[in-house]
Design a protein around this motif. Structure first.
Motif, PDB file in Angstrom:
ATOM      1  N   ILE A   1       0.822  -1.219   0.000  1.00 19.25           N
ATOM      2  CA  ILE A   1       0.000   0.000   0.000  1.00 19.25           C
ATOM      3  C   ILE A   1       0.858   1.271   0.000  1.00 19.25           C
ATOM      4  O   ILE A   1       0.345   2.371   0.182  1.00 19.25           O
ATOM      5  CB  ILE A   1      -1.042   0.038   1.152  1.00 19.25           C
ATOM      6  N   GLY A   2       2.144   1.106  -0.187  1.00 21.52           N
ATOM      7  CA  GLY A   2       3.008   2.283  -0.366  1.00 21.52           C
ATOM      8  C   GLY A   2       3.665   2.797   0.907  1.00 21.52           C
ATOM      9  O   GLY A   2       4.150   3.922   0.947  1.00 21.52           O
ATOM     10  N   ILE A   3       3.665   1.971   1.954  1.00 26.56           N
ATOM     11  CA  ILE A   3       4.232   2.445   3.217  1.00 26.56           C
ATOM     12  C   ILE A   3       5.513   1.706   3.573  1.00 26.56           C
ATOM     13  O   ILE A   3       5.540   0.479   3.678  1.00 26.56           O
ATOM     14  CB  ILE A   3       3.215   2.260   4.367  1.00 26.56           C
ATOM     15  N   LYS A   4       6.560   2.505   3.759  1.00 28.29           N
ATOM     16  CA  LYS A   4       7.820   1.942   4.215  1.00 28.29           C
ATOM     17  C   LYS A   4       8.301   2.861   5.321  1.00 28.29           C
ATOM     18  O   LYS A   4       8.196   4.086   5.202  1.00 28.29           O
ATOM     19  CB  LYS A   4       8.818   1.918   3.049  1.00 28.29           C
ATOM     20  N   SER A   5       8.786   2.269   6.401  1.00 26.48           N
ATOM     21  CA  SER A   5       9.257   3.116   7.506  1.00 26.48           C
ATOM     22  C   SER A   5      10.629   3.685   7.157  1.00 26.48           C
ATOM     23  O   SER A   5      11.342   3.147   6.312  1.00 26.48           O
ATOM     24  CB  SER A   5       9.339   2.289   8.780  1.00 26.48           C
ATOM     25  N   ASP A   6      10.980   4.776   7.836  1.00 25.10           N
ATOM     26  CA  ASP A   6      12.327   5.336   7.640  1.00 25.10           C
ATOM     27  C   ASP A   6      13.348   4.534   8.438  1.00 25.10           C
ATOM     28  O   ASP A   6      14.501   4.434   8.051  1.00 25.10           O
ATOM     29  CB  ASP A   6      12.354   6.798   8.103  1.00 25.10           C
ATOM     30  N   THR A   7      12.889   4.010   9.583  1.00 20.10           N
ATOM     31  CA  THR A   7      13.790   3.287  10.476  1.00 20.10           C
ATOM     32  C   THR A   7      13.066   2.048  10.977  1.00 20.10           C
ATOM     33  O   THR A   7      11.856   2.078  11.167  1.00 20.10           O
ATOM     34  CB  THR A   7      14.151   4.158  11.699  1.00 20.10           C
ATOM     35  N   PHE A   8      13.822   0.977  11.156  1.00 20.21           N
ATOM     36  CA  PHE A   8      13.203  -0.270  11.629  1.00 20.21           C
ATOM     37  C   PHE A   8      13.938  -0.787  12.860  1.00 20.21           C
ATOM     38  O   PHE A   8      15.166  -0.786  12.910  1.00 20.21           O
ATOM     39  CB  PHE A   8      13.247  -1.314  10.508  1.00 20.21           C
TER      40      PHE A   8
END
Ligand code: GLU
Length: 444
Positions: free
Chosen positions: A67-74
């Protein structure tokens, strides 16, 4: 002095496949971070070794990426035990927590760590709900670690939010019950209080809270059913937000420009699958024709009949709201008549109370007309013009166009419902169309 950078986080426990609730959690945090030039963190809350699985963590990342969501930090909590242990030691030393030797229900004796509750009234502000006051006395000296090595959710969440510089906690309303305990821990470790926003539950059509143990459909299932991610994003956001101007279509980019976190509602929205299908169709209509054709051909079966025929595409596209509808309709036999002559029943050729002789006469009239169209010009538009000319000029006997068009449509499709006869004839071609009409007239 510059303002503090906005940091949000979504912190799913990897104990099941992601569903619309997971997507909502990630989406709201993602949008808010993007709206404020901030950072969004994904934190895998995998401290429960029994229920947490790497496979679910992967599925959550995959579903959200779709759905187009990626975190900046994991981050992964299971890799941060040393940090939590340090905080526990410090809290015990400062006497905001204490070790208590206890025997659990299974008869195992352990040193659990309990929080020393100052028993006070806490008032916190929620962006969507205003001020909320809670007397913490009822919470007693709650457990923050099962033993010195095993910190529990309230502690790990507060330590992480603090260490990661989280400024905004945007989460589902089930989080409300956790907030007082978490604020107490924040105060004990000297952490600044973040800003809270709790959004309402998504309710399934049986009005139960959406959850993985509750039959919620996973994002992976939506992918398999051929939904477009744009429709899922749009659908989710309208469950908690009513735009001022009643507009309905919002892409992720639109939402970053226009979504208002402070206006999310308080009551849970009920999942309306028809609405999702409507939205999905709206996004299907925006696709370029080549992509529509490519997808429909992909979703059409190859067996037992090879239906991958581009001529079917416009007709199918009129009738679907998601790609899997193509396969469903094909399997239900709705397109079989394009590939093999249907079995027809004589009585079904008859339109209302038109007499059988008249029906026969009308089919013959159609055959005669279609014979005159050159094979190369046997296309929808010409077929339609020719047949409609007759339909409109039939000597009026009260039957209207139906007595002419219905028998043709039925003779070609053998179905009570089908596309119009011109579309079908255009796809079947001149020979097959005339042969089917002939068979209908010759029926005894
Ligand atoms: N791991 C929790 C959950 O999955 C996170 C709650 C929170 O945002 O603090 O619900």
């Amino acid at each position: 002095m510059s303002e503090k950078k906005v940091v949000t986080r979504f912190a799913p426990s990897p104990t099941g496949f992601p569903h619309l609730g997971t997507a909502m959690y990630a989406l709201l945090n993602y949008i808010y971070a993007r709206q404020n030039d901030g950072e969004v963190i994904m934190r895998s809350e995998d401290t429960d070794p029994v229920r947490s699985k790497k496979e679910y963590e992967e599925a959550i990342k995959e579903g959200l990426a779709w759905i187009g969501i990626k975190s900046d930090t994991f981050y992964r909590q299971s890799e941060r035990t040393d940090i939590y242990k340090r905080y526990i030691a410090k809290m015990v030393e400062e006497k905001t927590a204490y070790i208590s030797r206890e025997t659990n229900e299974e008869g195992v004796t352990r040193d659990v760590v309990r929080f020393k509750n100052p028993n006070k009234v806490i008032t916190f502000h929620d962006m969507a709900r205003g001020d909320i006051s809670v007397d913490t006395t009822d919470l007693k000296d709650f457990v923050i670690a099962r033993d010195l090595e095993s910190p529990l959710y309230h502690l790990t969440a507060v330590v992480d939010d603090y260490e990661m510089g989280v400024t905004h906690i945007i989460r589902g309303e089930d989080g409300l019950a956790n907030t007082p305990r978490q604020i107490l821990i924040q105060e004990a470790i000297g952490a600044e209080r973040p800003i809270y926003a709790h959004y309402p539950f998504v309710l399934m059509s049986n009005r139960q809270k959406m959850g993985k143990r509750n039959g919620a459909i996973s994002l992976q299932d939506y992918i398999k059913q051929g939904y477009l991610p744009e429709a899922i994003v749009n659908f989710i956001i309208l469950l908690v937000w009513h735009p001022k101007n009643d507009r309905e279509l919002f892409t992720l980019t639109d939402l970053i420009a226009e979504f208002e976190l402070e206006r999310i509602g308080k009551s849970g929205a009920i999942l309306d699958e028809k609405k999702l299908d409507w939205l999905n169709r709206e996004y299907l209509k925006k696709l370029p024709p080549e992509e529509i054709e490519k997808n429909i051909l992909e979703w059409l079966p190859k067996e037992p009949l090879n239906m991958k025929d581009p001529r079917l595409v416009p007709m199918i596209f009129e009738r679907i709201s998601k790609w899997s509808d193509v396969t469903t309709m094909a399997i239900a036999g709705e397109f079989d008549f394009f590939f093999k002559a249907p079995k027809i029943e004589k009585t079904k050729l008859i339109y209302k109370d038109t007499i059988p002789e008249k029906i026969k006469e009308n089919i013959n009239l159609a055959i005669e007309t279609l014979q005159k169209i050159d094979e190369n010009n046997f296309i929808l538009e010409n077929i339609k013009n020719n047949l409609m000319f007759i339909a409109d000029n039939l000597p009026s006997r009260g039957e209207g166009r139906g007595s002419f068009l219905h028998p043709i449509r039925y003779a070609l499709s053998g179905r009570d419902k089908s596309p119009d006869p011109f579309t079908i004839a255009g796809i079947l071609g001149k020979n097959e169309t005339i042969s089917r009409l002939q068979k209908a007239v010759e029926m005894e």
